[in-house]
Motif scaffolding. Structure first.
Motif, PDB file in Angstrom:
ATOM      1  N   ALA A   9      -9.265  -8.197 -14.060  1.00  0.00           N
ATOM      2  CA  ALA A   9      -9.138  -7.133 -13.056  1.00  0.00           C
ATOM      3  C   ALA A   9      -8.009  -7.445 -12.087  1.00  0.00           C
ATOM      4  N   GLY A  10      -7.335  -6.402 -11.628  1.00  0.00           N
ATOM      5  CA  GLY A  10      -6.253  -6.578 -10.676  1.00  0.00           C
ATOM      6  C   GLY A  10      -6.764  -6.956  -9.301  1.00  0.00           C
ATOM      7  N   LEU A  11      -5.858  -7.431  -8.456  1.00  0.00           N
ATOM      8  CA  LEU A  11      -6.256  -7.846  -7.107  1.00  0.00           C
ATOM      9  C   LEU A  11      -6.699  -6.656  -6.250  1.00  0.00           C
ATOM     10  N   SER A  12      -6.299  -5.432  -6.626  1.00  0.00           N
ATOM     11  CA  SER A  12      -6.734  -4.252  -5.870  1.00  0.00           C
ATOM     12  C   SER A  12      -8.228  -4.023  -5.997  1.00  0.00           C
ATOM     13  N   SER A  13      -8.879  -4.668  -6.987  1.00  0.00           N
ATOM     14  CA  SER A  13     -10.316  -4.514  -7.183  1.00  0.00           C
ATOM     15  C   SER A  13     -11.134  -5.368  -6.229  1.00  0.00           C
TER      16      SER A  13
END
Length: 791
Positions: A9-13
């Protein structure tokens, strides 16, 4: 989420609280902080974090809420860094506290209990739900005390009692870990008569404050309460101004003085909802004084210290609370004149004053565009609502004139020129009101007062000498009244300021004095229009005086209710299986809004539309403006925010002209995929809703044989208009119309017997514009461009 999915998962998650905690740790660390993390990431060619990037991150410390770590994490996320990459970098960094921020907690509260206000006798339910790596256990607390048997995720108290009010919290245990939920406040209202629990957490007032009369020095206690979820917030107001530090359900003011007197009400707020308690009056009487042997005065507190001798107690009497046996208002706005310049503002003015007067507990009849016979019949119905002690208020906006001290209201069908035979005399109406022994007679006349050169008749109305009459003229004698000119709907100058003052807790003449002062500061009409007040009022009568109904009030209330009875909404079932909802709303007492909505569409129909049609010709309804998708498109500007969405709307005006029961057709059109594009199938249903609103009073009838007709000055019979004598005169030299101040389109002032209504300009806009806002901001720009022109 599985471990592999979490790592990809990306850091925006990252959840906001996780990101916040991680940034706090990295910002506060020295050798193992955000800069060292940036250097580690910079060594990985995939994400290309340079020294310039790190310097840019460091500059964030110059901002009050700036975080270098947050900037670095956002930059890494934009370049494709995942949660797995971040875990590896933090492992290399050796910051265990930062690593702990990203790891899933052993125990997490997912559902938090919510604060709630409810009525005694109902059921209380507080919910808390948590997940952990092992079975979860719960324990509820009220303050510091354990709640008996409170071991479940849901705490239920049925029925709830006042003693259950307080603050609750749930402790969640999972192995060696534990967490506390957020605190939830429970407010249980002790209401003797149940108001019913609010549905779906909606805000609902359950406890209303009560009026009080106190002596100076006593303690004032007011209480209100509302039910709802989340728990409501409170703010007390006195005379329309917030009371400092009064943010609880109960307002307590010890040692009151006369300065604490006034009208109190409480603003109640819950999330996006807002409502008000009723307004109550608090009267503070001075301390009682005692006179001893005609020589000594002392306060009530000192009475018992006096001994011996003969005493004579002269106590200050408490000021008598004035009240009305009822409050009735007739509001007439004439704008669409047949033979004279049309006006704009009366529609907006009547609508706004209706809303304000209803807050003052007035029974309001609001009517637009009345002919002479309709005005006379409306006045007759108004007089039927009056009896001993009633406060009667008549507001008129439209063309008018004044001759020899008598004021005349001009109906929309008045000929050109008109005389007293074609108009209603205000003083004649006052005479009839006096015969009803009313407690207060208020006339607010928003019209011009120029002399009518075509009417030389001298009035001979003989009024009783009473001390309960107040006239508020929008302009001075032999002067014009103005209306504001803007690109949308706007108030006239008089109502622009009047509506802001009517709720003031003051004698009605004091209120009008303040309106006059406000108008005097308005540059756009300074030197052109000034409020004039005439009064014989000897008591401190106010429009917000309480109502104490008399024995006859019920009969008069039924008469008033006849003019405000809306048809009930209904569902129509068609043969094809479609179901249509038909709803109704009142914009004025003689303006009905019909809206339709398809609540069930057969599966075999690809499209389905329901229209209303075939209305009586007497009604004011434009076929081109029927069945529109927004209220504004059909001319409903003022009521649009109160109507349900996603409907088709139709506006029916002039209901007073309806001679028979209102019958119309609901026309359903449908198409199916099997049909050609031009083919439609139609179904119809006839609907009869009786006589709605003012139509029940049959104002369309010829002028009745009543006292209004006989008392008003009428030198000619209604069928013989004096206009026939003057038809050869040039139109510009005939009736004394009000003037108009024409200004740029951005805003301005129009001269009118006061007002603005459904003009072509107003209809061309999609949304109404409140002129009182844009006028205040723009009046300096256009004041020099005002030009006074004779109509």
């Amino acid at each position: 989420m599985s471990e592999s999915l979490e790592r990809s998962a990306g850091l925006s998650s990252l959840k906001e609280q996780v990101e916040k905690k991680l940034c706090e740790v990295l910002d506060g660390a020295d050798t193992k902080g955000w800069r060292r993390l940036g250097e580690i990431v910079g060594g990985d060619r995939r994400f290309k974090v340079s020294q310039d990037d790190l310097e840019m991150c460091s500059l964030k410390v110059l901002h009050p809420d700036g975080s270098p770590s947050r900037t670095l994490l956002r930059l890494m996320g934009e370049r494709g860094c995942t949660r797995g990459h971040l875990l590896d970098y933090l492992q290399s960094l050796g910051n265990d506290e930062a690593l702990q921020c990203l790891k899933a907690p052993a125990l997490q509260v997912l559902i938090q209990p919510q604060s709630v206000a409810l009525v005694c006798g109902h059921n209380l339910r507080l919910c808390c739900h948590a997940v952990g790596q092992s079975p979860v256990q719960y324990q509820w607390f009220k303050s510091k005390e354990e709640v008996p048997n409170g071991y479940a995720p849901d705490l239920v108290i049925a029925p709830v009692d006042v003693k259950d009010s307080g603050f609750y919290v749930c402790r969640v245990n999972c192995g060696d870990s534990f967490e506390f939920s957020q605190w939830a406040q429970v407010d249980v209202l002790d209401v003797s008569v149940s108001c019913g629990q609010s549905s779906e957490g909606r805000l609902k007032v359950a406890v209303q404050p009560q009026s009080q009369m106190l002596h100076a020095g006593q303690t004032l206690q007011l209480e209100c309460g509302a039910v709802g979820r989340p728990i409501p917030r409170y703010q007390w107001h006195r005379n329309g101004v917030p009371v400092a530090n009064a943010k609880r359900r109960k307002l307590t003011i010890p040692h009151v003085t006369h300065d604490n007197q006034g009208g109190y009400r409480c603003e109640i707020i819950s999330d996006a909802e807002r409502t008000w308690s009723k307004e109550v009056q608090v009267v503070i009487a001075p301390k009682m004084l005692v006179q001893i042997s005609g020589a000594v005065e002392c306060s009530e507190d000192d009475i018992y210290a006096i001994g011996g001798g003969s005493t004579e107690f002269l106590l200050n009497s408490i000021p008598e609370q004035l009240y009305a046996t009822d409050k009735v208002a007739l509001l007439i706005g004439n704008l669409t004149y047949q033979n004279h310049p049309k006006l704009k503002a009366p529609m907006v003015d009547v609508y706004d004053l209706t809303n304000v007067l209803r807050q003052l507990n007035f029974k309001v009849v609001s009517l637009l565009d009345l002919t002479e016979s309709e005005m006379r019949n409306a006045v007759d119905e108004f007089l039927l609502l009056l009896h001993r002690g009633v406060y009667g208020l008549l507001y008129y906006a439209g063309h008018g004139y004044e001759n020899y001290g008598n004021s005349f209201m001009v109906p929309v069908d008045a000929p050109n020129p008109y005389r007293s035979a074609n108009c209603l005399c205000v003083q004649s109406i006052l005479k009839l009101m006096q015969e009803k022994e009313t407690g207060l007679n208020v006339f607010l006349l928003d019209m011009c007062r120029k002399r009518n050169i075509h009417d030389d008749r001298i009035g001979n109305v003989v009024l009783q000498v009473t001390a309960n009459i107040v006239f508020g003229y929008a302009t001075c004698q032999d002067a014009e009244a103005f209306e504001l000119n803007s690109s949308g709907l706007a108030n006239g100058v008089f109502v622009k300021f009047l509506k802001k003052r009517l709720l003031d807790e003051e004698k009605i003449t004091v209120v009008l004095d303040r309106v006059a002062e406000d108008m005097g500061q308005f540059d756009a009409t300074k030197g052109k229009q000034a409020l004039e007040i005439r009064s014989s009022l000897s008591e401190r009568r106010a429009l917000n005086d309480p109502v104490q109904p008399s024995d006859t009030d019920q009969v008069h209330s039924l008469q008033w209710a006849k003019a405000h009875e809306l048809p009930e909404s209904m569902s129509l079932d068609f043969e094809c299986g479609a179901q249509i909802k038909l709803g109704f709303a009142a914009e004025f007492s003689n303006v009905l809004v019909i809206y339709t909505h398809i609540i069930k569409k057969p599966a075999e129909l690809s499209s389905c539309q329901a229209h209303v049609t075939d209305f009586p010709q007497d009604l004011d309804v434009d076929p081109k403006e029927m069945n529109r998708e927004t209220p504004e498109e059909t001319g409903v500007y003022l009521l649009s925010s109160s109507l349900p969405q996603h409907c088709l709307y139709t506006r029916l005006g002039s209901l007073q002209k309806l001679k028979e029961e209102l019958e119309f057709t609901v026309y359903l059109r449908g198409t199916s995929p099997a049909m050609d594009d031009d083919d439609v199938v139609c179904w119809t249903k006839k609907v009869n809703i009786g006589k709605p609103l003012i139509a029940r009073l049959d104002l369309h009838e010829a002028t009745r044989q009543n006292s209004c007709l006989h008392t008003c000055l009428m030198p000619h019979s209604p069928g013989q208009s004096p206009a026939t004598v003057h038809r050869t005169h040039p139109a510009g030299l005939l009736s004394p119309q009000c003037h108009h101040l024409h200004v740029p389109a951005v805003g301005g002032v129009e001269h009118g017997h006061g007002n603005t209504g459904r003009s072509e300009v107003a209809r061309s806009t999609s949304m109404p514009i409140e002129a009182s806002d844009d006028m205040d901001e723009l009046q300096t720009a256009f004041i020099n461009s005002l030009q006074l022109q004779q109509s």
